[in-house]
Design a protein around this motif. Structure first.
Motif, PDB file in Angstrom:
ATOM      1  N   PRO A   1      45.986  73.542 124.178  1.00  0.00           N
ATOM      2  CA  PRO A   1      46.816  72.504 123.552  1.00  0.00           C
ATOM      3  C   PRO A   1      48.128  73.020 122.974  1.00  0.00           C
ATOM      4  N   ASP A   2      48.186  74.306 122.600  1.00  0.00           N
ATOM      5  CA  ASP A   2      49.428  74.861 122.044  1.00  0.00           C
ATOM      6  C   ASP A   2      50.222  75.662 123.071  1.00  0.00           C
ATOM      7  N   GLY A   3      49.810  75.571 124.355  1.00  0.00           N
ATOM      8  CA  GLY A   3      50.514  76.290 125.409  1.00  0.00           C
ATOM      9  C   GLY A   3      49.981  77.679 125.685  1.00  0.00           C
TER      10      GLY A   3
ATOM     11  N   THR B   1      35.994  79.753 125.147  1.00  0.00           N
ATOM     12  CA  THR B   1      36.367  79.903 123.728  1.00  0.00           C
ATOM     13  C   THR B   1      37.350  81.050 123.500  1.00  0.00           C
ATOM     14  N   ASP B   2      37.734  81.758 124.573  1.00  0.00           N
ATOM     15  CA  ASP B   2      38.640  82.904 124.433  1.00  0.00           C
ATOM     16  C   ASP B   2      40.088  82.469 124.617  1.00  0.00           C
ATOM     17  N   ARG B   3      40.980  83.040 123.798  1.00  0.00           N
ATOM     18  CA  ARG B   3      42.410  82.794 123.920  1.00  0.00           C
ATOM     19  C   ARG B   3      43.096  83.993 124.567  1.00  0.00           C
ATOM     20  N   ALA B   4      44.145  83.711 125.309  1.00  0.00           N
ATOM     21  CA  ALA B   4      44.960  84.772 125.915  1.00  0.00           C
ATOM     22  C   ALA B   4      45.878  85.323 124.830  1.00  0.00           C
ATOM     23  N   ALA B   5      45.314  86.113 123.951  1.00  0.00           N
ATOM     24  CA  ALA B   5      46.061  86.584 122.786  1.00  0.00           C
ATOM     25  C   ALA B   5      45.541  87.951 122.372  1.00  0.00           C
ATOM     26  N   PHE B   6      46.448  88.803 121.936  1.00  0.00           N
ATOM     27  CA  PHE B   6      46.069  90.096 121.359  1.00  0.00           C
ATOM     28  C   PHE B   6      47.244  90.601 120.529  1.00  0.00           C
ATOM     29  N   THR B   7      46.980  91.617 119.737  1.00  0.00           N
ATOM     30  CA  THR B   7      47.988  92.192 118.849  1.00  0.00           C
ATOM     31  C   THR B   7      48.477  93.512 119.424  1.00  0.00           C
TER      32      THR B   7
ATOM     33  N   MET C   1      54.950  85.548 126.303  1.00  0.00           N
ATOM     34  CA  MET C   1      54.920  84.142 125.915  1.00  0.00           C
ATOM     35  C   MET C   1      55.363  83.242 127.070  1.00  0.00           C
ATOM     36  N   ARG C   2      56.228  83.756 127.954  1.00  0.00           N
ATOM     37  CA  ARG C   2      56.690  82.959 129.097  1.00  0.00           C
ATOM     38  C   ARG C   2      55.557  82.611 130.056  1.00  0.00           C
ATOM     39  N   VAL C   3      54.474  83.399 130.034  1.00  0.00           N
ATOM     40  CA  VAL C   3      53.348  83.105 130.928  1.00  0.00           C
ATOM     41  C   VAL C   3      52.137  82.603 130.156  1.00  0.00           C
ATOM     42  N   GLY C   4      52.334  82.216 128.881  1.00  0.00           N
ATOM     43  CA  GLY C   4      51.253  81.628 128.102  1.00  0.00           C
ATOM     44  C   GLY C   4      50.366  82.614 127.387  1.00  0.00           C
ATOM     45  N   VAL C   5      50.858  83.829 127.176  1.00  0.00           N
ATOM     46  CA  VAL C   5      50.080  84.862 126.486  1.00  0.00           C
ATOM     47  C   VAL C   5      50.717  85.106 125.119  1.00  0.00           C
ATOM     48  N   GLU C   6      49.909  85.016 124.082  1.00  0.00           N
ATOM     49  CA  GLU C   6      50.399  85.185 122.718  1.00  0.00           C
ATOM     50  C   GLU C   6      50.171  86.618 122.252  1.00  0.00           C
TER      51      GLU C   6
END
Length: 470
Positions: free
Chosen positions: A292-294, A300-306, A328-333
């Motif tokens: 929903p936020d792109g 339940t996993d998000r394409a996100a890491f630090t 971020m251009r490909v939807g990864v935070e």
């Protein structure tokens, strides 16, 4: 041995230093004999001999020393010395044939009496070094070191009689103090170094390096454990833009830790073309779809890491920022965290890290083995912290370091690069060109050399200051 450079466009040769001549291998390169130079003394006046070489290598290999470079010497099974009427020889017996062994003879030698055991980090040599080189430490404070010429140096005392180095971590402060005439030169990020192009009496000097920057990917994040995801991230990065902007043109794109300086072993086809559409297709094919936020999600996993980076390093900060924007251009935070390494260390499995590598670049084996091989006992924490590899890659790396035929080694290193293209473990970004602001002088200097990851005022224009003449 020591480096003998004709310039920074090719790897330097090795020349005898404390060795009397080049090391001599047996028929299968499993035993190497090194005749030692006679009449050399340490800075404290004690004589140098084979016992010091043996003690130094044994100290590195001793598990009790917790040496961070021990894994680079794992092929050594035994070191011994023997004396004849004509001189002394040190013999290195290896656990397996190793054609690149001369690169392991660049290790500085300490007096055996000072190698008293225990952790290397606690050795008195860290504060009171004793060597055989052209300069000896005469003064040390928290931010300043003064080195004076060694009048008993085996190659003759250097003409530059004193060198002072100052520890000043803030880039802008160094710019101001060089411009004010307090310093004769300094290492600077490329964008700041360029400010000296218009300053009378100063110039910019640069040196090519095998020093890469890249992002290691966390082992304990579901998103980055997927090989297809790691492949997609490599295609989503605009490396050339990073060279053009962050490095101000002083660098080259990096897709693997192998650069063109390694000759035929470098595969120019081993690249991840910048292709945002391909990156998105690979991510979709791996089951990741927009949330929903792109940001992409999979269950339940998000394409996100630090991604963590050393906060005092502006180049790492800016590369991390550019990397996060590309993701971020490909939807990864990608969340950025400026952390010192002591804070990163306990979180190494759940953080991406903006790393640097290429600390032992004068052999291709040491340039790639620790970075790309599955971690082995004694491997440093920062070598392949994501612990991603493949059996085929490990096998090719192991065979390459044991193979004497140079054509076969070249073929194996190209196999490593081809395998890496199918299952990358990092997102390599750039090879740095180290940049220095330098005051004009009348000294005649020898050529710079290809530089390792470790750089600064002990490299660049000053790496061979002992050979300067007027």
């Amino acid at each position: 041995m020591r480096l003998d450079s004709a310039g920074d466009e090719a790897l330097p040769a090795f020349a005898p230093a404390l060795a009397m001549e080049a090391p001599i291998p047996n028929a299968d390169s499993s035993v190497w004999s090194v005749p030692l130079r006679q009449g050399v003394t340490f800075h404290d006046g004690t004589p140098f001999d084979g016992a010091d070489v043996v003690a130094t290598y044994n100290a590195v290999l001793d598990p009790g020393s917790a040496s961070e470079i021990a894994s680079a010497f794992a092929m050594i099974a035994e070191v011994s010395s023997s004396r004849t009427a004509t001189g002394e020889t040190v013999t290195f017996t290896l656990a397996y044939p190793y054609a690149d062994f001369p690169s392991r003879l660049l290790l500085a030698i300490a007096p055996s009496e000072r190698l008293t055991g225990g952790p290397a980090a606690e050795s008195s040599l860290n504060r009171e070094p004793v060597g055989t080189g052209p300069y000896r430490l005469s003064e040390l404070t928290a931010d300043r070191a003064v080195f004076t010429a060694n009048p008993h140096y085996w190659a003759g005392p250097p003409q530059v009689s004193k060198v002072t180095t100052v520890y000043l971590p803030d880039d802008n402060s160094r710019v101001q103090r060089v411009a004010a005439g307090e310093f004769d030169g300094t290492i600077l990020p490329p964008a700041l170094a360029r400010t000296f192009t218009s300053k009378p009496g100063f110039g910019i000097e640069s040196a090519h390096s095998a020093d890469w920057r890249g992002v290691s990917l966390p082992a304990d994040v579901a998103f980055t454990r997927d090989p297809q995801v790691r492949l997609a991230l490599n295609h989503a990065v605009d490396r050339q833009a990073m060279v053009d902007t962050v490095l101000a043109g002083y660098g080259e794109v990096a897709h693997t830790p192998v650069s063109a300086v390694y000759g035929d072993a470098f595969d120019p086809a081993a690249v991840f073309p910048y292709d945002v559409d391909k990156a998105r297709s690979l991510l979709a094919g791996a089951g990741w779809s927009p949330g929903p936020d792109g940001v992409l999600v999979k269950g339940t996993d998000r394409a996100a890491f630090t991604v963590a980076f050393r906060p005092t390093d502006s180049v790492r900060r800016d590369l991390a920022t550019a990397f996060a924007a590309d993701m971020m251009r490909v939807g990864v935070e990608v969340t950025l965290a400026g952390l010192d390494f002591d804070k990163i260390e306990p979180r190494v499995r759940d953080l991406g890290i903006l790393l640097g590598g290429g600390d032992k670049p004068f052999s291709l084996d040491t340039q790639v083995y620790a970075a790309l091989h599955s971690p082995l006992p004694g491997t440093a924490l920062w070598d392949n912290p994501g612990q991603f590899s493949t059996p085929a890659r490990d096998a090719a790396l192991d065979q390459a370091r044991r193979t004497l035929d140079p054509e076969r080694r070249t073929s194996l290193y190209r196999q490593v690069q081809a395998d890496y293209l199918t299952d990358p473990s990092y997102v390599f970004l750039v090879f740095l060109e180290h940049t220095y602001a330098v005051r004009d002088s009348t000294w005649q200097r020898a050529p710079v050399t290809i530089e390792p990851h470790s750089h600064g005022v002990n490299w660049g224009p000053w790496w061979n200051v002992a050979s300067w003449t007027r």
